[in-house]
Design a protein around this motif. Structure first.
Motif, PDB file in Angstrom:
ATOM      1  N   ALA A   2       0.828  -1.208   0.000  1.00  0.00           N
ATOM      2  CA  ALA A   2       0.000   0.000   0.000  1.00  0.00           C
ATOM      3  C   ALA A   2       0.860   1.254   0.000  1.00  0.00           C
ATOM      4  O   ALA A   2       0.548   2.250  -0.670  1.00  0.00           O
ATOM      5  CB  ALA A   2      -0.932  -0.009   1.211  1.00  0.00           C
ATOM      6  N   LYS A   3       1.962   1.211   0.733  1.00  0.00           N
ATOM      7  CA  LYS A   3       2.872   2.353   0.778  1.00  0.00           C
ATOM      8  C   LYS A   3       3.459   2.618  -0.603  1.00  0.00           C
ATOM      9  O   LYS A   3       3.565   3.778  -1.040  1.00  0.00           O
ATOM     10  CB  LYS A   3       3.982   2.078   1.800  1.00  0.00           C
ATOM     11  N   LYS A   4       3.824   1.551  -1.319  1.00  0.00           N
ATOM     12  CA  LYS A   4       4.356   1.688  -2.678  1.00  0.00           C
ATOM     13  C   LYS A   4       3.304   2.253  -3.623  1.00  0.00           C
ATOM     14  O   LYS A   4       3.569   3.171  -4.410  1.00  0.00           O
ATOM     15  CB  LYS A   4       4.820   0.321  -3.193  1.00  0.00           C
ATOM     16  N   VAL A   5       2.103   1.701  -3.570  1.00  0.00           N
ATOM     17  CA  VAL A   5       1.025   2.126  -4.469  1.00  0.00           C
ATOM     18  C   VAL A   5       0.663   3.582  -4.230  1.00  0.00           C
ATOM     19  O   VAL A   5       0.483   4.366  -5.175  1.00  0.00           O
ATOM     20  CB  VAL A   5      -0.218   1.208  -4.295  1.00  0.00           C
ATOM     21  N   ASN A   6       0.557   3.960  -2.974  1.00  0.00           N
ATOM     22  CA  ASN A   6       0.142   5.326  -2.640  1.00  0.00           C
ATOM     23  C   ASN A   6       1.174   6.375  -3.034  1.00  0.00           C
ATOM     24  O   ASN A   6       0.832   7.538  -3.287  1.00  0.00           O
ATOM     25  CB  ASN A   6      -0.154   5.431  -1.143  1.00  0.00           C
ATOM     26  N   SER A   7       2.438   5.967  -3.082  1.00  0.00           N
ATOM     27  CA  SER A   7       3.487   6.938  -3.416  1.00  0.00           C
ATOM     28  C   SER A   7       3.744   7.018  -4.923  1.00  0.00           C
ATOM     29  O   SER A   7       4.472   7.904  -5.383  1.00  0.00           O
ATOM     30  CB  SER A   7       4.793   6.568  -2.703  1.00  0.00           C
ATOM     31  N   ALA A   8       3.154   6.100  -5.692  1.00  0.00           N
ATOM     32  CA  ALA A   8       3.469   6.011  -7.117  1.00  0.00           C
ATOM     33  C   ALA A   8       3.088   7.265  -7.892  1.00  0.00           C
ATOM     34  O   ALA A   8       3.807   7.697  -8.792  1.00  0.00           O
ATOM     35  CB  ALA A   8       2.775   4.797  -7.729  1.00  0.00           C
ATOM     36  N   SER A   9       1.954   7.857  -7.562  1.00  0.00           N
ATOM     37  CA  SER A   9       1.476   9.008  -8.327  1.00  0.00           C
ATOM     38  C   SER A   9       2.424  10.199  -8.249  1.00  0.00           C
ATOM     39  O   SER A   9       2.424  11.074  -9.110  1.00  0.00           O
ATOM     40  CB  SER A   9       0.082   9.422  -7.838  1.00  0.00           C
ATOM     41  N   ALA A  10       3.254  10.224  -7.192  1.00  0.00           N
ATOM     42  CA  ALA A  10       4.202  11.335  -7.035  1.00  0.00           C
ATOM     43  C   ALA A  10       5.508  11.104  -7.790  1.00  0.00           C
ATOM     44  O   ALA A  10       6.356  11.989  -7.849  1.00  0.00           O
ATOM     45  CB  ALA A  10       4.501  11.549  -5.553  1.00  0.00           C
ATOM     46  N   ARG A  11       5.664   9.917  -8.381  1.00  0.00           N
ATOM     47  CA  ARG A  11       6.900   9.590  -9.094  1.00  0.00           C
ATOM     48  C   ARG A  11       6.755  10.022 -10.558  1.00  0.00           C
ATOM     49  O   ARG A  11       6.341   9.262 -11.417  1.00  0.00           O
ATOM     50  CB  ARG A  11       7.196   8.094  -8.997  1.00  0.00           C
ATOM     51  N   ASP A  12       7.068  11.278 -10.826  1.00  0.00           N
ATOM     52  CA  ASP A  12       6.983  11.799 -12.185  1.00  0.00           C
ATOM     53  C   ASP A  12       8.181  12.707 -12.445  1.00  0.00           C
ATOM     54  O   ASP A  12       9.093  12.822 -11.621  1.00  0.00           O
ATOM     55  CB  ASP A  12       5.656  12.539 -12.412  1.00  0.00           C
ATOM     56  N   SER A  13       8.180  13.362 -13.599  1.00  0.00           N
ATOM     57  CA  SER A  13       9.310  14.224 -13.953  1.00  0.00           C
ATOM     58  C   SER A  13       9.546  15.319 -12.921  1.00  0.00           C
ATOM     59  O   SER A  13      10.687  15.621 -12.557  1.00  0.00           O
ATOM     60  CB  SER A  13       9.062  14.855 -15.331  1.00  0.00           C
TER      61      SER A  13
END
Length: 478
Positions: free
Chosen positions: A227-238
């Protein structure tokens, strides 16, 4: 300059090979029942038990021969970095030279004969999360540098072997690796069987959403980590990597990459991307869909830097390009050199562009691909282009316990089944594999044998380093 010639069989296809890339047999589309019967008939021609046998390498061909072959054409200054990263463990060695296993597989006396698009480098660290165009986090295979048309079980063999090698590396032991293989194959066969009930369009539209995987995760401890990985994914961008990779020029307002040699530096005269970059990106633009071309036109390139990436890719020409729109909003693209497969001489059709090969394989096997996925050419080198870090999530093996390892195996089996069903015929594969018991034992035997061979190859590699035949970079390369 062409690479040295490596001894290969006369051909990859035989009289018993069946082409599943067009979903036809003898010129006719396969019904589901016909496909199942075809797979079952193939099982009688080529018994599954024969898949457990490893090949014998041709005389005078060793792991170092293949390592040297894979190093040809790479940037000299980066070869010690590649060697350093591969030297860390038997698993990083396994990841670092995928051509070695492809070479061994093509020399195996028997394969299923069921040919379709495969990943070609299907180890457990090449699965992870990535963004769909709708900005949902999906799970699946995320590296297709070695994609090719070959026997479908080559992906299974590379994946099962990686579970045995990785389980030992992180301290879980061989028995955990073998049980993970059982979990992965059970999930793979079950999901293939489920795909048979779907129409081609339904299979095409199906996606493995990371949030659904999270809901199905039974172990609460594992679910919390995921869940921690999934929730942080949207912030992983350019935008999220700008503070680390770039700084802003006070006069122009444009950002530029911060040099961090030997891993990140601006190209010098004569190096890749030191000139003619506008023409490179214009060629790349032409490989995008029209609407993505228009979107791409809203950005301009403000800086380019060469960047070391991965393990097996180290030494190939790789770079990142910073684009900004008129309001300085960022887009970062990654350019990776796309090299020919060690099996290219056996391809029935000549590949016109290695970047195109990777793009087509990825689009065929992934549920959804990066909207900026494309390819181009510079100084006669072929490149694959995609976004850098677009919601990409990888699972860290270090610290995994048995429960997490098994849950991850389930997810990999699910994702590989969808990729194979999308690219080929699930009914044919199920007809050949059967219900699971026999093929599980067969592939566990194969994985155990190949893991031992990989360890022997790794020790040979380490001895060459100790003898000074292979130069290593320092700890800064890791």
């Amino acid at each position: 300059m062409p690479k040295q010639r490596i001894a290969l069989p006369k051909q990859l296809w035989t009289e018993q090979s069946i082409d599943l890339t067009r979903h036809r047999y003898q010129g006719k589309l396969l019904t589901k029942s016909d496909g199942f019967a075809l797979g079952k008939a193939q099982r009688k021609k080529i018994p599954r038990e024969q898949l457990a046998h490893l090949s014998e390498r041709p005389k005078d061909i060793t792991a170092l021969t293949l390592y040297d072959w894979s190093n040809e054409g790479r940037l000299e200054r980066l070869k010690p970095i590649r060697a350093k990263r591969m030297s860390v463990s038997p698993f990083t060695f396994y990841r670092g030279v995928p051509a070695l296993m492809l070479f061994d597989q093509v020399w195996e006396q028997h394969n299923s004969g069921l040919f379709q698009q495969i990943c070609g480098d299907c180890h457990l660290s090449n699965f992870g999360g990535f963004a769909s165009p709708e900005r949902n986090l999906l799970f699946g295979i995320n590296d297709f540098d070695e994609t090719l048309v070959a026997p479908f079980e080559w992906d299974l063999k590379r994946l099962v072997t990686s579970f045995v090698i990785a389980a030992k590396e992180i301290g879980l032991g061989e028995s955990t690796g073998l049980k993970a293989i059982q979990r992965m194959l059970n999930a793979y066969i079950l999901h293939l069987d489920q795909q048979i009930a779907l129409s081609p369009l339904q299979i095409w539209y199906e996606k493995i959403d990371a949030s659904i995987l999270l809901e199905k995760t039974e172990n609460q401890k594992v679910r919390k980590k995921l869940a921690k990985k999934v929730n942080s994914a949207s912030a992983r961008d350019s935008a999220s990597v700008l503070p680390k990779l770039t700084q802003q020029d006070d006069e122009t307002g444009f950002r530029h990459f911060i040099e961090d040699e030997p891993l990140l530096w601006h190209p010098k005269a004569g190096e890749p991307f030191s000139q003619e970059n506008d023409a490179f990106f214009e060629r790349y633009r032409s490989t995008l869909k029209y609407d993505r071309q228009v979107l791409f036109d809203r950005y301009q390139c403000t800086d380019i830097a060469l960047k070391v990436v991965g393990v097996g890719s180290v030494g190939t020409r790789s770079a990142i390009a910073l684009f900004e729109d008129a309001d300085r909003e960022p887009l970062i693209l990654q350019m990776k050199e796309a090299n020919s497969s060690i099996l290219s001489p056996l391809f029935l059709q000549k590949v016109p562009h290695e970047g195109e090969r990777v793009v087509y394989g990825q689009q065929l096997m992934q549920a959804a691909s990066d909207i900026f996925l494309g390819y181009s050419t510079a100084q006669q080198q072929h490149y694959l282009i995609r976004q850098l870090r677009d919601m990409k999530v990888s699972i860290d093996l270090v610290g995994m316990d048995d429960a997490f390892f098994y849950e991850y195996a389930d997810s990999c089996g699910l994702a590989l089944a969808h990729a194979h069903a999308k690219a080929g015929n699930a009914d044919v594969l199920i007809g050949y594999l059967g219900e699971g018991g026999a093929i599980i034992q067969i592939l566990q035997d194969y994985a155990t044998q190949y893991a031992e061979r990989n360890l022997s190859d790794y020790l040979q590699f380490m001895n060459a380093i100790a003898d000074g035949k292979i130069q290593l970079a320092g700890e800064e390369a890791l």
